[in-house]
Design an enzyme around this catalytic site. Structure first.
Site, PDB file in Angstrom:
ATOM      1  N   VAL A  41       0.843  -1.188   0.000  1.00 50.47           N
ATOM      2  CA  VAL A  41       0.000   0.000   0.000  1.00 50.47           C
ATOM      3  C   VAL A  41       0.885   1.248   0.000  1.00 50.47           C
ATOM      4  CG1 VAL A  41      -0.214   0.273   2.494  1.00 50.47           C
ATOM      5  CG2 VAL A  41      -2.120   0.935   1.018  1.00 50.47           C
ATOM      6  N   LEU A  66       1.650   3.715   1.825  1.00 49.23           N
ATOM      7  CA  LEU A  66       2.463   4.174   2.944  1.00 49.23           C
ATOM      8  C   LEU A  66       3.656   3.282   3.244  1.00 49.23           C
ATOM      9  CD1 LEU A  66      -0.308   5.306   5.473  1.00 49.23           C
ATOM     10  CD2 LEU A  66       0.987   6.705   3.859  1.00 49.23           C
ATOM     11  N   LYS A  67       3.758   2.148   2.568  1.00 52.48           N
ATOM     12  CA  LYS A  67       4.850   1.214   2.850  1.00 52.48           C
ATOM     13  C   LYS A  67       6.107   1.615   2.084  1.00 52.48           C
ATOM     14  CE  LYS A  67       2.303  -1.284   5.544  1.00 52.48           C
ATOM     15  NZ  LYS A  67       1.025  -0.556   5.482  1.00 52.48           N
ATOM     16  N   ASN A  68       7.220   0.913   2.423  1.00 46.89           N
ATOM     17  CA  ASN A  68       8.505   1.263   1.814  1.00 46.89           C
ATOM     18  C   ASN A  68       8.578   0.885   0.340  1.00 46.89           C
ATOM     19  OD1 ASN A  68       8.368  -1.388   2.870  1.00 46.89           O
ATOM     20  ND2 ASN A  68      10.578  -1.622   2.710  1.00 46.89           N
ATOM     21  N   ARG A  69       7.660   0.030  -0.111  1.00 46.35           N
ATOM     22  CA  ARG A  69       7.574  -0.312  -1.536  1.00 46.35           C
ATOM     23  C   ARG A  69       6.100  -0.419  -1.871  1.00 46.35           C
ATOM     24  NH1 ARG A  69       6.811  -0.804  -6.124  1.00 46.35           N
ATOM     25  NH2 ARG A  69       7.910  -2.040  -7.681  1.00 46.35           N
TER      26      ARG A  69
END
Length: 218
Positions: A197, A199-202
Site C-alpha cells: 500500500v 504508505l509502505k517502503n515499496r
C-alpha cells in the site's frame, strides 16, 4: 515568522517510467489480474528467494488466506503482537479462531518471545510475528521457543501435518526488502504476508502477496 513548517508524510516517488507502465496497463485491456500481475508475482518470488507468490488486494486478505490454507478455524488459537495494526489480528477472527495477544519485549517494538512461550497451549496453531519499520523479528529465537513447545502441537489439517511445531505466519507489511541474518523477508517464516500500500517502503497500487517459504511449500 513561520511557526509551523509542513513535513511531507510518505510522499510518492513517481517517475515517467511508472507513469508509462500504468498507461501501458490501461491500454492493454487488463485492469484487474492479468499478465502484469503474473510477471509481478514472478519477479517478487525471485527477489524473495521463494517458490510461490500470490497477489491479493490487501495484506489483511493475504493473512486470512494463509490461515485458511493452514486449516485454522474455530477452536484454534493464533498468537500475535499487541503492538500492531488491526490487520494482524482481524484475520484470526475472520476464520473463527481465537487471537491471543502478547506484549512486546522491554525496550523493543517486537515480540516478547518469553511471553510467546507462556502463551502457547494445545490449541495454538500459529504465531503471527510482526516485523516493524523495516526491522525483522528475531526468528531464530522464535523458532527456538516453538521447538521447545512442540510437544503441545497437535495438527488437525493436511498442511498442519507437514509441520511438527506451531506454524509461523509473518506479518511483514513493513519489511519487504528487509533481511535477517542474510535471508530476505519472505524466506524466513513458513508463510509471509507483505503489504504494498502507498504508505509502505515499496508500493505498487494495492497489490499484496503471500510469500510461501520454499522448504515448506504445500
Amino acid at each position: 515568522m513561520e511557526l509551523h513548517k509542513p513535513i511531507p508524510f510518505s510522499p510518492p516517488d513517481i517517475t515517467q517510467e511508472e507513469i508509462d507502465e500504468v498507461v501501458d496497463a490501461l491500454r492493454s485491456g487488463w485492469i484487474t489480474t492479468g499478465p502484469k500481475t503474473k510477471l509481478f508475482e514472478k519477479h517478487l518470488a525471485e527477489f524473495c528467494n521463494t517458490s510461490t507468490v500470490c497477489c491479493l488486494n490487501s495484506a489483511t486478505a493475504a493473512l486470512e488466506l494463509a490461515l485458511i490454507l493452514m486449516g485454522i478455524g474455530p477452536g484454534d488459537e493464533v498468537i500475535t503482537s499487541a503492538y500492531t495494526y488491526t490487520a494482524s489480528c482481524s484475520p484470526i477472527v475472520h476464520v473463527g479462531a481465537t487471537p491471543v495477544l502478547v506484549d512486546v519485549a522491554p525496550d523493543s517494538f517486537l515480540l516478547d518471545y518469553e511471553a510467546v512461550s507462556r502463551a502457547i497451549t494445545k490449541k495454538t496453531k500459529a504465531v503471527i510475528p510482526v516485523d516493524l519499520g523495516g526491522v525483522m523479528c528475531d526468528y531464530d529465537r522464535l523458532y527456538q521457543v516453538l521447538e521447545e513447545k512442540k510437544a503441545l502441537y497437535t495438527p488437525n489439517s493436511p498442511v498442519q501435518a507437514t509441520f511438527d511445531r506451531v506454524m509461523v505466519l509473518a506479518d511483514s507489511a513493513h519489511a519487504i526488502g528487509a533481511t535477517y541474518k542474510g535471508k530476505k523477508a519472505g524466506e524466513v517464516a513458513d508463510f509471509t504476508a507483505f503489504s504494498l500500500v502507498v504508505l509502505k517502503n515499496r508500493t505498487s497500487d494495492r497489490y499484496t502477496g503471500i510469500w510461501e517459504k520454499g522448504a515448506k511449500a504445500a
